[in-house]
Scaffold this active site. Sequence first.
Site, PDB file in Angstrom:
ATOM      1  N   HIS A 115      -0.317  -3.168  17.013  1.00 22.57           N
ATOM      2  CA  HIS A 115      -1.465  -3.822  16.376  1.00 22.57           C
ATOM      3  C   HIS A 115      -2.702  -3.931  17.271  1.00 22.57           C
ATOM      4  O   HIS A 115      -3.767  -4.358  16.809  1.00 22.57           O
ATOM      5  CB  HIS A 115      -1.053  -5.197  15.847  1.00 22.57           C
ATOM      6  CG  HIS A 115      -0.049  -5.098  14.755  1.00 22.57           C
ATOM      7  ND1 HIS A 115       1.314  -5.203  14.982  1.00 22.57           N
ATOM      8  CD2 HIS A 115      -0.192  -4.840  13.442  1.00 22.57           C
ATOM      9  CE1 HIS A 115       1.948  -5.031  13.845  1.00 22.57           C
ATOM     10  NE2 HIS A 115       1.076  -4.806  12.896  1.00 22.57           N
ATOM     11  N   HIS A 162       0.839  -1.201   0.000  1.00 24.42           N
ATOM     12  CA  HIS A 162       0.000   0.000   0.000  1.00 24.42           C
ATOM     13  C   HIS A 162       0.878   1.257   0.000  1.00 24.42           C
ATOM     14  O   HIS A 162       2.101   1.173  -0.156  1.00 24.42           O
ATOM     15  CB  HIS A 162      -0.990  -0.028   1.168  1.00 24.42           C
ATOM     16  CG  HIS A 162      -0.355  -0.155   2.523  1.00 24.42           C
ATOM     17  ND1 HIS A 162       0.562   0.753   3.009  1.00 24.42           N
ATOM     18  CD2 HIS A 162      -0.505  -1.092   3.498  1.00 24.42           C
ATOM     19  CE1 HIS A 162       0.936   0.411   4.221  1.00 24.42           C
ATOM     20  NE2 HIS A 162       0.316  -0.731   4.543  1.00 24.42           N
ATOM     21  N   CYS A 164       3.888  -8.197  14.327  1.00 24.86           N
ATOM     22  CA  CYS A 164       5.198  -7.505  14.367  1.00 24.86           C
ATOM     23  C   CYS A 164       6.344  -8.500  14.252  1.00 24.86           C
ATOM     24  O   CYS A 164       7.482  -8.100  14.086  1.00 24.86           O
ATOM     25  CB  CYS A 164       5.441  -6.781  15.682  1.00 24.86           C
ATOM     26  SG  CYS A 164       4.244  -5.599  16.219  1.00 24.86           S
ATOM     27  N   LYS A 168      -6.373   5.450  11.104  1.00 27.70           N
ATOM     28  CA  LYS A 168      -5.359   4.451  10.822  1.00 27.70           C
ATOM     29  C   LYS A 168      -5.742   3.787   9.485  1.00 27.70           C
ATOM     30  O   LYS A 168      -6.919   3.543   9.236  1.00 27.70           O
ATOM     31  CB  LYS A 168      -5.395   3.424  11.966  1.00 27.70           C
ATOM     32  CG  LYS A 168      -4.394   2.330  11.829  1.00 27.70           C
ATOM     33  CD  LYS A 168      -4.489   1.385  13.017  1.00 27.70           C
ATOM     34  CE  LYS A 168      -3.470   0.333  12.829  1.00 27.70           C
ATOM     35  NZ  LYS A 168      -3.481  -0.908  12.765  1.00 27.70           N
ATOM     36  N   CYS A 213      -0.545  -5.501  22.089  1.00 31.84           N
ATOM     37  CA  CYS A 213       0.582  -5.002  21.302  1.00 31.84           C
ATOM     38  C   CYS A 213       0.370  -3.506  21.038  1.00 31.84           C
ATOM     39  O   CYS A 213      -0.704  -3.118  20.584  1.00 31.84           O
ATOM     40  CB  CYS A 213       0.662  -5.768  19.980  1.00 31.84           C
ATOM     41  SG  CYS A 213       1.602  -4.887  18.716  1.00 31.84           S
ATOM     42  N   HIS A 262       4.226   1.392   2.039  1.00 24.48           N
ATOM     43  CA  HIS A 262       5.381   0.715   1.440  1.00 24.48           C
ATOM     44  C   HIS A 262       5.905   1.525   0.253  1.00 24.48           C
ATOM     45  O   HIS A 262       7.113   1.672   0.062  1.00 24.48           O
ATOM     46  CB  HIS A 262       5.000  -0.690   0.970  1.00 24.48           C
ATOM     47  CG  HIS A 262       4.333  -1.518   2.031  1.00 24.48           C
ATOM     48  ND1 HIS A 262       2.993  -1.787   2.014  1.00 24.48           N
ATOM     49  CD2 HIS A 262       4.842  -2.096   3.151  1.00 24.48           C
ATOM     50  CE1 HIS A 262       2.686  -2.524   3.079  1.00 24.48           C
ATOM     51  NE2 HIS A 262       3.788  -2.710   3.791  1.00 24.48           N
ATOM     52  N   CYS A 310       4.070 -10.930  19.376  1.00 28.53           N
ATOM     53  CA  CYS A 310       3.056 -10.436  18.440  1.00 28.53           C
ATOM     54  C   CYS A 310       3.438 -10.941  17.059  1.00 28.53           C
ATOM     55  O   CYS A 310       4.485 -10.572  16.521  1.00 28.53           O
ATOM     56  CB  CYS A 310       2.967  -8.909  18.447  1.00 28.53           C
ATOM     57  SG  CYS A 310       1.908  -8.306  17.104  1.00 28.53           S
ATOM     58  N   LYS A 323      -7.492  -2.484   6.330  1.00 29.25           N
ATOM     59  CA  LYS A 323      -8.430  -3.179   5.435  1.00 29.25           C
ATOM     60  C   LYS A 323      -9.837  -3.166   6.027  1.00 29.25           C
ATOM     61  O   LYS A 323     -10.813  -3.028   5.311  1.00 29.25           O
ATOM     62  CB  LYS A 323      -7.985  -4.623   5.269  1.00 29.25           C
ATOM     63  CG  LYS A 323      -7.041  -4.824   4.115  1.00 29.25           C
ATOM     64  CD  LYS A 323      -6.851  -6.305   3.959  1.00 29.25           C
ATOM     65  CE  LYS A 323      -6.229  -6.690   2.666  1.00 29.25           C
ATOM     66  NZ  LYS A 323      -5.927  -8.118   2.634  1.00 29.25           N
TER      67      LYS A 323
HETATM   68  O1  ME8 Z   1       8.319  -4.577   8.718  1.00 30.92           O
HETATM   69  N1  ME8 Z   1       3.081   4.806   6.813  1.00 30.92           N
HETATM   70  O2  ME8 Z   1       7.733  -5.294   6.610  1.00 30.92           O
HETATM   71  P1  ME8 Z   1       6.334  -4.551   6.353  1.00 30.92           P
HETATM   72  C1  ME8 Z   1       4.347   4.882   6.404  1.00 30.92           C
HETATM   73  N2  ME8 Z   1       9.368  -7.295   6.779  1.00 30.92           N
HETATM   74  N3  ME8 Z   1       5.098   3.803   6.083  1.00 30.92           N
HETATM   75  C2  ME8 Z   1       4.527   2.597   6.180  1.00 30.92           C
HETATM   76  C3  ME8 Z   1       3.185   2.440   6.598  1.00 30.92           C
HETATM   77  C4  ME8 Z   1       2.443   3.625   6.922  1.00 30.92           C
HETATM   78  N4  ME8 Z   1       1.163   3.615   7.304  1.00 30.92           N
HETATM   79  N5  ME8 Z   1       2.906   1.124   6.594  1.00 30.92           N
HETATM   80  C5  ME8 Z   1       4.021   0.474   6.172  1.00 30.92           C
HETATM   81  C6  ME8 Z   1       8.466  -5.300   7.744  1.00 30.92           C
HETATM   82  N6  ME8 Z   1       5.006   1.355   5.920  1.00 30.92           N
HETATM   83  C7  ME8 Z   1       9.624  -6.261   7.704  1.00 30.92           C
HETATM   84  C8  ME8 Z   1      10.876  -5.497   7.326  1.00 30.92           C
HETATM   85  S1  ME8 Z   1      13.488  -5.419   6.764  1.00 30.92           S
HETATM   86  C9  ME8 Z   1      14.776  -6.445   6.946  1.00 30.92           C
HETATM   87  C10 ME8 Z   1      12.114  -6.353   7.305  1.00 30.92           C
HETATM   88  C11 ME8 Z   1       6.349   1.039   5.404  1.00 30.92           C
HETATM   89  O3  ME8 Z   1       5.807  -5.147   5.096  1.00 30.92           O
HETATM   90  C12 ME8 Z   1       7.448   1.504   6.357  1.00 30.92           C
HETATM   91  O4  ME8 Z   1       8.665   1.573   5.638  1.00 30.92           O
HETATM   92  O5  ME8 Z   1       5.499  -4.587   7.559  1.00 30.92           O
HETATM   93  C13 ME8 Z   1       7.517   0.347   7.325  1.00 30.92           C
HETATM   94  O6  ME8 Z   1       8.718   0.349   8.072  1.00 30.92           O
HETATM   95  C14 ME8 Z   1       7.431  -0.819   6.374  1.00 30.92           C
HETATM   96  O7  ME8 Z   1       6.492  -0.372   5.351  1.00 30.92           O
HETATM   97  C15 ME8 Z   1       6.959  -2.100   7.023  1.00 30.92           C
HETATM   98  O8  ME8 Z   1       6.775  -3.061   6.035  1.00 30.92           O
END
Ligand code: ME8
Length: 537
Positions: free
Chosen positions: A150, A22, A133, A319, A147, A25, A130, A322
């Site tokens: 979440h 989304h 996380c 927030k 958590c 990311h 969690c 979905k």
């Molecule tokens: O944490 N606002 O992956 P993830 C801003 N796999 N950025 C956001 C966001 C939001 N509402 N939601 C997600 C993980 N992000 C692990 C990482 S690295 C070795 C492992 C972005 O799919 C932001 O960069 O949950 C956040 O840190 C990341 O997506 C989390 O992605």
Amino acid sequence: MADLSKPIYITTPLYYVNDELHIGHATTTLYADTIARFWRACGRPVLFLTGSDEHGQKIHKAATAAGTTPRGFADRIVSKFFELWESLDVQFDIFIRTTDPFHEAAVQKVFERLRDNDKLYKSAYKALYCVECETNYTDKDLLEGKCPIHKTTPQVIEEENYFLKLSEFTDTLKQRIEAHPDCIVPEPRRNEILGKLREGLNDTSVTRVQFDWGVPLPWEKQHVIWVWTDALVNYISALGWPDANTLPTDAFDGRSRGAHHTPKGVKPFEYWWPESVHLVGKDILWHHSVIWWSELIGAGIAPPKQVFAHGWWTVEGDKMSKTLGNVIRPGDIAGKYSRDALRYHVLREGPQRGDSDWRQAAFVTRYNADLANGLGNLMNRSLNMLHKYKGGVAPPETAFADTRFEGLRQSLIARVNGLCDTLIQRVAGFDLDGALEAVFDLVREANQFVNETAPFKLAKDPARGQDLDASLHTLLEVGHALAYGVKAFLPDASGRIAAQLGIDTSTSLPQALKWGRVKAGQQANQPEPLFARIEAE
Ligand code: ME8
């Protein structure tokens, strides 16, 4: 001032493959892509890494719910990641998957080193975990038993696991952060981590036994390595740590773009790792500083140079979730309004420093004001007048006879000549919004210049031919500067401005982003609107 001969290795988090991506990311990835594009445009050696996080309970759970295997599930979602990055024209150099065999081997090697350096021990583990996380909590971390991120009740886990001696690293990490103030930016985030370090660190469990979707511990295969201490290793396994001569992904079709330049005879890890910059959201800064650096130092490897942690998006005050049905899909925004419109909003209104709220009304206002009425209108009217009064041919450079107008021209010359240094300084400080502000200050001043010098009036007076030339030439110089100035931020618009001006933008930014680059007699093409106005929705 940034040293443009120094390499830079830019990484995004590896996103979990439990779901489609989304706007959150896409934001981290677009920040990274913009920074990578900017330094490439300056001629600086860049390596830009992204990828997917595929192990752990969370993915296992999602795959089971979908009635498939974790691997099959990951393959399907990863192909969607590719589609999205392709549709947004994200120019990563490497795409790594944590299921890549070379990555799994590197994770095992890191753990062997941790064992050999006496940084691991076995102990009974009772913790609150969690799954969302993929992180342990203690009672005091929880908010009303849930958590803090979440708002779900964590699992209670009891088993015998390997622990990492995190508590040993408290002082080392504190000293490092104090000695290198830029190693965590922006500053409030650094203070947050320092604050937690002052409370002291607890050892943490880094293996699991009641679960098998992950990398096995090499000497006790019934243990699976914790998904975070597995995934974080990607940043060095992608470079072929410890001693590969080439990037491992070079062997994978389509996963390495081959645009990077590791000098011949130098090992990629030695070349890129000292200049590594991790871009992450604030939710995972703890993992990317405390956990990751301890894991590295424990294995005898230097920590990364810098971590930049941005804030969080909410959507219209809520927030993003979905359940609420308010998830912003970057592909939808790009499809509806253009990918530059998406990039512009993320870079101008996104959570680079603090948190941000995605508001559709703000999206439309900014788009219309800056892109349609600002940049688009400037280019459109400049080129229309050039065609109308000069057949599209650039007049020679000349000063205005009118001294007030000449003052306006000199001010634009100074602004164009100062722009490249400003951009370099702001991008080096992760201030992408500030960099765009400098570009749009030029747009605003140039639009003002058109209003003041009014070439359409000058054209009616044969005695003012010199001033007409001066005005149109000035606007062409500004157009040239803008084609380069927006190259990293609005790549499609940059290409279209360049095509309309009949130039290419392949010269390096410090050489090309200055006054005096327009040749008299140069033929421009017909203008086409760059950004259609968004009418009331
Ligand atoms: O944490 N606002 O992956 P993830 C801003 N796999 N950025 C956001 C966001 C939001 N509402 N939601 C997600 C993980 N992000 C692990 C990482 S690295 C070795 C492992 C972005 O799919 C932001 O960069 O949950 C956040 O840190 C990341 O997506 C989390 O992605």
